[in-house]
Design a protein around this motif. Structure first.
Motif, PDB file in Angstrom:
ATOM      1  N   MET A 128     -30.722  25.506   5.750  1.00  0.00           N
ATOM      2  CA  MET A 128     -32.152  25.226   5.862  1.00  0.00           C
ATOM      3  C   MET A 128     -32.737  24.778   4.527  1.00  0.00           C
ATOM      4  SD  MET A 128     -33.240  25.545   8.962  1.00  0.00           S
ATOM      5  CE  MET A 128     -31.695  24.633   9.246  1.00  0.00           C
ATOM      6  N   ALA A 129     -32.300  25.413   3.434  1.00  0.00           N
ATOM      7  CA  ALA A 129     -32.793  25.028   2.109  1.00  0.00           C
ATOM      8  C   ALA A 129     -32.442  23.582   1.796  1.00  0.00           C
ATOM      9  CB  ALA A 129     -32.212  25.953   1.040  1.00  0.00           C
ATOM     10  N   THR A 130     -31.212  23.191   2.149  1.00  0.00           N
ATOM     11  CA  THR A 130     -30.802  21.803   1.931  1.00  0.00           C
ATOM     12  C   THR A 130     -31.649  20.849   2.764  1.00  0.00           C
ATOM     13  OG1 THR A 130     -28.523  22.483   1.469  1.00  0.00           O
ATOM     14  CG2 THR A 130     -28.874  20.184   2.069  1.00  0.00           C
ATOM     15  N   ALA A 131     -31.896  21.240   4.013  1.00  0.00           N
ATOM     16  CA  ALA A 131     -32.730  20.403   4.888  1.00  0.00           C
ATOM     17  C   ALA A 131     -34.152  20.302   4.353  1.00  0.00           C
ATOM     18  CB  ALA A 131     -32.734  20.977   6.305  1.00  0.00           C
ATOM     19  N   PHE A 132     -34.704  21.409   3.876  1.00  0.00           N
ATOM     20  CA  PHE A 132     -36.072  21.414   3.356  1.00  0.00           C
ATOM     21  C   PHE A 132     -36.171  20.602   2.062  1.00  0.00           C
ATOM     22  CE2 PHE A 132     -37.112  25.746   5.479  1.00  0.00           C
ATOM     23  CZ  PHE A 132     -37.059  25.120   6.715  1.00  0.00           C
ATOM     24  N   ASP A 133     -35.124  20.675   1.239  1.00  0.00           N
ATOM     25  CA  ASP A 133     -35.113  19.872   0.013  1.00  0.00           C
ATOM     26  C   ASP A 133     -35.164  18.383   0.352  1.00  0.00           C
ATOM     27  OD1 ASP A 133     -35.066  22.012  -1.669  1.00  0.00           O
ATOM     28  OD2 ASP A 133     -32.916  21.943  -2.070  1.00  0.00           O
ATOM     29  N   GLU A 134     -34.303  17.991   1.280  1.00  0.00           N
ATOM     30  CA  GLU A 134     -34.281  16.582   1.680  1.00  0.00           C
ATOM     31  C   GLU A 134     -35.610  16.186   2.306  1.00  0.00           C
ATOM     32  OE1 GLU A 134     -32.032  14.381   1.018  1.00  0.00           O
ATOM     33  OE2 GLU A 134     -30.582  15.766   0.143  1.00  0.00           O
ATOM     34  N   ALA A 135     -36.187  17.087   3.119  1.00  0.00           N
ATOM     35  CA  ALA A 135     -37.465  16.808   3.756  1.00  0.00           C
ATOM     36  C   ALA A 135     -38.564  16.633   2.713  1.00  0.00           C
ATOM     37  CB  ALA A 135     -37.829  17.937   4.717  1.00  0.00           C
ATOM     38  N   THR A 136     -38.530  17.442   1.662  1.00  0.00           N
ATOM     39  CA  THR A 136     -39.533  17.337   0.600  1.00  0.00           C
ATOM     40  C   THR A 136     -39.458  15.983  -0.084  1.00  0.00           C
ATOM     41  OG1 THR A 136     -39.513  19.722   0.199  1.00  0.00           O
ATOM     42  CG2 THR A 136     -40.347  18.335  -1.568  1.00  0.00           C
ATOM     43  N   VAL A 137     -38.241  15.566  -0.423  1.00  0.00           N
ATOM     44  CA  VAL A 137     -38.069  14.267  -1.091  1.00  0.00           C
ATOM     45  C   VAL A 137     -38.504  13.128  -0.170  1.00  0.00           C
ATOM     46  CG1 VAL A 137     -36.385  12.661  -2.063  1.00  0.00           C
ATOM     47  CG2 VAL A 137     -36.246  15.097  -2.613  1.00  0.00           C
ATOM     48  N   LEU A 138     -38.082  13.179   1.089  1.00  0.00           N
ATOM     49  CA  LEU A 138     -38.463  12.126   2.039  1.00  0.00           C
ATOM     50  C   LEU A 138     -39.968  12.109   2.274  1.00  0.00           C
ATOM     51  CD1 LEU A 138     -35.559  12.457   4.630  1.00  0.00           C
ATOM     52  CD2 LEU A 138     -35.912  10.592   3.008  1.00  0.00           C
ATOM     53  N   TRP A 139     -40.572  13.304   2.300  1.00  0.00           N
ATOM     54  CA  TRP A 139     -42.028  13.378   2.474  1.00  0.00           C
ATOM     55  C   TRP A 139     -42.749  12.742   1.294  1.00  0.00           C
ATOM     56  CZ3 TRP A 139     -45.677  16.461  -0.305  1.00  0.00           C
ATOM     57  CH2 TRP A 139     -46.976  16.393   0.218  1.00  0.00           C
ATOM     58  N   LEU A 140     -42.254  13.009   0.082  1.00  0.00           N
ATOM     59  CA  LEU A 140     -42.850  12.388  -1.102  1.00  0.00           C
ATOM     60  C   LEU A 140     -42.719  10.872  -1.045  1.00  0.00           C
ATOM     61  CD1 LEU A 140     -41.638  14.839  -3.901  1.00  0.00           C
ATOM     62  CD2 LEU A 140     -43.968  14.566  -3.057  1.00  0.00           C
ATOM     63  N   GLU A 141     -41.580  10.409  -0.567  1.00  0.00           N
ATOM     64  CA  GLU A 141     -41.348   8.963  -0.476  1.00  0.00           C
ATOM     65  C   GLU A 141     -42.185   8.318   0.623  1.00  0.00           C
ATOM     66  OE1 GLU A 141     -37.175   8.696   0.097  1.00  0.00           O
ATOM     67  OE2 GLU A 141     -36.675   8.977  -2.037  1.00  0.00           O
ATOM     68  N   SER A 142     -42.650   9.112   1.590  1.00  0.00           N
ATOM     69  CA  SER A 142     -43.422   8.552   2.702  1.00  0.00           C
ATOM     70  C   SER A 142     -44.844   8.184   2.289  1.00  0.00           C
ATOM     71  CB  SER A 142     -43.482   9.554   3.866  1.00  0.00           C
ATOM     72  OG  SER A 142     -44.397  10.613   3.586  1.00  0.00           O
ATOM     73  N   ASP A 143     -45.293   8.717   1.118  1.00  0.00           N
ATOM     74  CA  ASP A 143     -46.626   8.391   0.592  1.00  0.00           C
ATOM     75  C   ASP A 143     -47.737   8.592   1.624  1.00  0.00           C
ATOM     76  OD1 ASP A 143     -45.831   7.739  -2.020  1.00  0.00           O
ATOM     77  OD2 ASP A 143     -45.238   5.728  -1.391  1.00  0.00           O
ATOM     78  N   GLY A 144     -47.713   9.738   2.270  1.00  0.00           N
ATOM     79  CA  GLY A 144     -48.802  10.083   3.170  1.00  0.00           C
ATOM     80  C   GLY A 144     -48.604   9.678   4.615  1.00  0.00           C
TER      81      GLY A 144
END
Length: 218
Positions: A165-181
């Motif tokens: 889950m931590a790995t998934a959340f890390d990736e989700a955080t980076v992808l969310w930042l890249e989504s720019d809102g």
């Protein structure tokens, strides 16, 4: 009386020296943080850090021994701040607290995008110090979440699920930042919560047992 004055003067010298040393270290750390926010480790030089901090180049090595030492100190500071953001919002042990903590985590990530990304991706680094900084914050948050969900953080299956889950959340955080809102923070947090519930609910299957675990409702 004269002796007292001498003693006072004598004790103030190391105190002043210590204050100057602490101030110099703080300036170096702040300068390095600004540079590493914008650029990767290899793209920043010790000379740039020293120039921005307004200190001699040798002062950087005096306080941190190496550029890697400065970088580790920066990442450690970010971990502490991310922990504080999560802990400050997750003030009770329930799913609502976890939700608030995760929202605070994403808010911090958005405000410190470069360093957050470098810290999250640090787990892939070949440098053991960088990996250690990345792992330190992750373990604390996983333990807090496990306690909030009333699961044993020392149980092997729960550790396995937590790391996945931590790995998934890390990736989700980076992808969310890249989504720019494009993706809303609260929606990402809701998704994280549902993923955690589903993953923990399936622990019996991971352990080769029948049945499903009933989690507290949201």
């Amino acid at each position: 009386m004269h002796t007292d004055l001498m003693e006072t003067g004598r004790s103030s010298v190391p105190a002043t020296r210590a204050a100057r040393k602490a101030a110099s270290r703080a300036r170096i750390l702040a300068a390095a943080r600004e540079l590493f926010e914008d650029r990767d480790f290899d793209a920043v030089t010790v000379g740039e850090i020293a120039d921005r901090a307004g200190v001699a180049h040798g002062s950087v090595f005096h306080h941190f021994e190496s550029k890697k030492g400065v970088y580790r100190a920066v990442l450690d500071a970010v971990v502490d701040e991310m922990d504080a953001a999560f802990d400050g919002s997750a003030d009770t042990t329930d799913l609502d607290a976890v939700r608030r903590g995760l929202r605070a985590h994403l808010t911090y990530a958005a405000q410190h995008r470069g360093l957050t990304t470098r810290l999250v991706l640090g787990r892939r680094s070949p440098d053991p110090d960088v990996r250690a900084a990345s792992e330190r914050g992750r373990e604390r948050v996983l333990t807090a979440i496990a306690l909030a969900l009333e699961v044993d953080p020392t149980r092997e299956a729960n550790i396995f699920v937590g790391r996945v889950m931590a790995t998934a959340f890390d990736e989700a955080t980076v992808l969310w930042l890249e989504s720019d809102g494009t993706l809303l923070a609260h929606a990402v947090v809701d998704w994280m919560i549902e993923m955690m519930e589903a993953a923990i609910d399936a622990v019996p299957a991971l352990e080769g047992r029948a049945g499903r675990r009933n989690l507290p409702s949201l």
